[in-house]
Scaffold this motif. Sequence first.
Motif, PDB file in Angstrom:
ATOM      1  N   TYR A 208      12.459  -7.525  -3.543  1.00 41.15           N
ATOM      2  CA  TYR A 208      11.761  -8.202  -2.187  1.00 41.15           C
ATOM      3  C   TYR A 208      12.804  -8.227  -1.083  1.00 41.15           C
ATOM      4  CZ  TYR A 208       8.323 -10.603  -5.355  1.00 41.15           C
ATOM      5  OH  TYR A 208       7.418 -10.759  -6.041  1.00 41.15           O
ATOM      6  N   GLY A 209      14.085  -8.204  -1.362  1.00 43.70           N
ATOM      7  CA  GLY A 209      15.151  -8.173  -0.313  1.00 43.70           C
ATOM      8  C   GLY A 209      14.782  -6.652   0.663  1.00 43.70           C
ATOM      9  N   LEU A 210      14.250  -5.796  -0.255  1.00 43.31           N
ATOM     10  CA  LEU A 210      14.289  -4.310   0.478  1.00 43.31           C
ATOM     11  C   LEU A 210      12.843  -4.515   1.315  1.00 43.31           C
ATOM     12  CD1 LEU A 210      15.295  -1.866  -2.232  1.00 43.31           C
ATOM     13  CD2 LEU A 210      16.397  -2.153   0.075  1.00 43.31           C
ATOM     14  N   GLY A 211      12.061  -5.476   1.395  1.00 38.99           N
ATOM     15  CA  GLY A 211      10.714  -5.590   1.972  1.00 38.99           C
ATOM     16  C   GLY A 211       9.505  -5.306   1.126  1.00 38.99           C
ATOM     17  N   ALA A 212       9.636  -4.990  -0.084  1.00 37.90           N
ATOM     18  CA  ALA A 212       8.428  -4.703  -1.103  1.00 37.90           C
ATOM     19  C   ALA A 212       7.669  -5.921  -0.942  1.00 37.90           C
ATOM     20  CB  ALA A 212       9.125  -4.531  -2.384  1.00 37.90           C
ATOM     21  N   THR A 213       6.402  -5.575  -1.524  1.00 29.00           N
ATOM     22  CA  THR A 213       5.335  -6.652  -1.585  1.00 29.00           C
ATOM     23  C   THR A 213       5.314  -6.915  -3.016  1.00 29.00           C
ATOM     24  OG1 THR A 213       3.677  -4.839  -2.149  1.00 29.00           O
ATOM     25  CG2 THR A 213       3.883  -5.537   0.305  1.00 29.00           C
ATOM     26  N   THR A 214       4.560  -8.050  -3.242  1.00 33.71           N
ATOM     27  CA  THR A 214       4.848  -8.552  -4.543  1.00 33.71           C
ATOM     28  C   THR A 214       4.192  -7.596  -5.660  1.00 33.71           C
ATOM     29  OG1 THR A 214       4.056 -10.652  -3.675  1.00 33.71           O
ATOM     30  CG2 THR A 214       3.774 -10.513  -6.109  1.00 33.71           C
ATOM     31  N   TRP A 215       3.159  -6.762  -5.224  1.00 36.09           N
ATOM     32  CA  TRP A 215       2.811  -5.758  -6.142  1.00 36.09           C
ATOM     33  C   TRP A 215       3.489  -4.680  -6.146  1.00 36.09           C
ATOM     34  CZ3 TRP A 215      -0.167  -4.526  -9.655  1.00 36.09           C
ATOM     35  CH2 TRP A 215      -0.507  -2.956 -10.007  1.00 36.09           C
TER      36      TRP A 215
ATOM     37  N   MET B   1       2.422   1.131  11.529  1.00 38.92           N
ATOM     38  CA  MET B   1       1.612  -0.042  11.314  1.00 38.92           C
ATOM     39  C   MET B   1       0.776  -0.057  10.295  1.00 38.92           C
ATOM     40  SD  MET B   1       3.257  -2.354  12.540  1.00 38.92           S
ATOM     41  CE  MET B   1       3.352  -4.262  12.357  1.00 38.92           C
ATOM     42  N   SER B   2      -0.073   1.137  10.481  1.00 35.45           N
ATOM     43  CA  SER B   2      -1.232   1.161   9.553  1.00 35.45           C
ATOM     44  C   SER B   2      -0.631   1.342   8.161  1.00 35.45           C
ATOM     45  CB  SER B   2      -2.077   2.513   9.767  1.00 35.45           C
ATOM     46  OG  SER B   2      -1.665   3.648   9.309  1.00 35.45           O
ATOM     47  N   ARG B   3       0.403   1.871   7.831  1.00 35.58           N
ATOM     48  CA  ARG B   3       1.140   2.043   6.655  1.00 35.58           C
ATOM     49  C   ARG B   3       1.282   0.835   5.974  1.00 35.58           C
ATOM     50  NH1 ARG B   3       3.380   4.963   2.769  1.00 35.58           N
ATOM     51  NH2 ARG B   3       5.363   4.317   2.000  1.00 35.58           N
ATOM     52  N   ARG B   4       1.606  -0.305   6.887  1.00 33.95           N
ATOM     53  CA  ARG B   4       1.876  -1.530   6.497  1.00 33.95           C
ATOM     54  C   ARG B   4       0.751  -2.336   6.085  1.00 33.95           C
ATOM     55  NH1 ARG B   4       5.547  -5.918   9.717  1.00 33.95           N
ATOM     56  NH2 ARG B   4       4.986  -7.880   8.291  1.00 33.95           N
ATOM     57  N   ALA B   5      -0.360  -1.908   6.721  1.00 35.28           N
ATOM     58  CA  ALA B   5      -1.710  -2.790   6.593  1.00 35.28           C
ATOM     59  C   ALA B   5      -2.085  -2.096   5.154  1.00 35.28           C
ATOM     60  CB  ALA B   5      -2.548  -2.581   7.854  1.00 35.28           C
ATOM     61  N   LEU B   6      -1.823  -0.780   4.785  1.00 34.05           N
ATOM     62  CA  LEU B   6      -2.524  -0.331   3.627  1.00 34.05           C
ATOM     63  C   LEU B   6      -1.453  -1.063   2.513  1.00 34.05           C
ATOM     64  CD1 LEU B   6      -4.359   1.951   2.835  1.00 34.05           C
ATOM     65  CD2 LEU B   6      -2.265   3.335   2.292  1.00 34.05           C
ATOM     66  N   ARG B   7      -0.345  -1.387   2.548  1.00 33.57           N
ATOM     67  CA  ARG B   7       0.558  -1.876   1.624  1.00 33.57           C
ATOM     68  C   ARG B   7       0.172  -3.185   1.325  1.00 33.57           C
ATOM     69  NH1 ARG B   7       6.336  -1.694   3.485  1.00 33.57           N
ATOM     70  NH2 ARG B   7       6.605  -2.589   1.509  1.00 33.57           N
ATOM     71  N   THR B   8      -0.214  -4.058   2.605  1.00 35.28           N
ATOM     72  CA  THR B   8      -0.748  -5.369   2.312  1.00 35.28           C
ATOM     73  C   THR B   8      -2.146  -5.399   1.749  1.00 35.28           C
ATOM     74  OG1 THR B   8       0.248  -5.643   4.497  1.00 35.28           O
ATOM     75  CG2 THR B   8      -0.902  -7.254   3.530  1.00 35.28           C
ATOM     76  N   PHE B   9      -2.852  -4.500   1.891  1.00 34.48           N
ATOM     77  CA  PHE B   9      -4.167  -4.229   1.352  1.00 34.48           C
ATOM     78  C   PHE B   9      -3.750  -4.210  -0.174  1.00 34.48           C
ATOM     79  CE2 PHE B   9      -7.534  -1.659  -0.075  1.00 34.48           C
ATOM     80  CZ  PHE B   9      -8.625  -2.504  -0.079  1.00 34.48           C
ATOM     81  N   TYR B  10      -3.053  -3.119  -0.555  1.00 31.47           N
ATOM     82  CA  TYR B  10      -3.071  -2.808  -1.807  1.00 31.47           C
ATOM     83  C   TYR B  10      -2.545  -4.195  -2.772  1.00 31.47           C
ATOM     84  CZ  TYR B  10      -3.916   1.992  -2.079  1.00 31.47           C
ATOM     85  OH  TYR B  10      -4.381   3.512  -2.015  1.00 31.47           O
TER      86      TYR B  10
END
Lengths: 322, 282
Positions: A208-215, B1-10
Amino acid sequence: MNPVPAIDPAQAAGQRLRERMFRGATFAAALLVLLLLGGVAFSLAVGSWPAFAHFKFAFLTREIWNPVTDEYGALAPIFGTLVTSFLALLLAIPVSLGIAIFLTELAPVWLKRPVGIAIELLAAVPSIIFGIWGLFVLAPILQRHVQPWLIDALGPLPFVGKLFQGPPYGIGILTAGLVLAIMVIPFVSAVMRDVFETVPDVLKESGYGLGATTWEVIWQVVVPYSRTGMIGGIMLGLGRALGETMAVTFVIGNAHRISSSLLAPGTTISASIANEFAEAVGDLYTSSLIALGALLFLITFTVIAAARFMLLRLDRRALSSV
Amino acid sequence: MSRRALRTFYNLLALSLSGLATAIGLFFLGAILWTLIKNGVGGMSLSVFTAMTPPPGSSGGLLNAIYGSVVMTLIGILIGGPVGMLAGTYLAEYGRTSRLSMVVRFVNDVLLSAPSIIIGLFVYELLVVRMGHFSALAGAVALAIIAIPVTVRTTEDMLNLVPQGMKDASTAMGAYPWRTITSVIYPAARSGIVTGLLLAIARISGETAPLLFTALNNQFWSSNLGAPMANLPVVIFQFALSPYPNWQQLAWSGALLITLSILVLSVAARVVVSSLAQGGKR
């Protein structure tokens, strides 16, 4: 101050005797556990001997199962056992993984316990209940709504189509696989949940510290860390599915033949034994059924032993990381 | 920014799917319970508990099957429970790290997940063939063998929860291990051990496969342990697959009865455990 009372030698001897007796009793009980497994293996070997001696290796390779002419081959039940268990795992693994992730990483604290208990209760439901539910509720639904669609949509395709041929019976290999999947889910997800909980928080927090999402934390930190334990859990589920008897007996159709279609009726080792053993007449018939049992024992023993071995290593690692 | 959106989507997609998976698991539990209640409650009447299993077409109940299940489960736990507790005690207190304990632990885990129908075959060879006929006793022994690994496992786990300091205190006063175990450790782990026994009872009371060719079935009242005895799971099996409506109705009532008892037992066992855990925190 009172003087220390002298030890009565007779009383001390009595204490030592009781110690020896109690220790001996616990030791004997522990040995009995070993003896049980040995006894099971031995009695299956003895009981199956006539069948193996009579049919030799052909017992494993022939599809025929004919009590009238007294000819038996184990290929159809072995095939059915392996295919239904494979189907069950195919369906159960993603769902179990999802449940384990939900319970360890997502669920709010107040929800964790009730949902966890509900899933565990699914494991406590006796297998015969899954059987009547599968036969009277699930099979008609599959027959009316799911299987016709499978036959129409997937039947004409090359290769895959072979799996979806024939009339929609409702019961059969596919239904058995589905019921097995439902039965195996609580076991696999329980192990996965326990394994996920051994992942040190520091590792997840680093993610999480590296900015990873939960997944991303789950897929790139939790899952790789828990790989051995997860496979152990899956194999434990496989062991369950391979040996499951009553539920399968209800929904598989009990036909001693091998069909390429998943919609066709078939049989498994345990279903054959459950259906035929009490009525089996003749030594060779009985012995052939026990031989089926011996094969099932060999297969499940290997799978369960491998699973336990993997989980054993996990336990040690979990302990050493504390 | 779209890469970030993609990650959030996944992320959202994966997390929703895991929620969906949980919903699927809960749905099946609900569906099964609903089916049992819908089909079982209608046939629940006093006669289910007071009359014998009927021949096709006439009315009756499940009294002999309920009695047989209770008797065989009780004998099963009376044999399997003490043996499992003693073996669990060996693993937790005497054996602990010995090589034998490692092997016993491993074999016990294998037995814990071994197919129950194989236990049935084993008892058939061991008792039924020798005695020459099916019997309630053979059924009870099969259930005992299934209860043993469950009890071994829970007993060992629960004894390990007892604080080492309590054991040391007892030893320091000159008590032999048996005295420490029976007077200090067992009382401290009592609710945990009871939980293990409850779980073992829940496990064996629904077992069908090992009874099929050990206890068999009996349409009539029998309290003779040396003879075949009716029991709920096998009666459900036979009646559900029969073409007679009155038999099928009794099968549903029996299924509801057995599932409710097992779920109540399992929940009760968990309540005992959680009260133990809270007691331990004090």
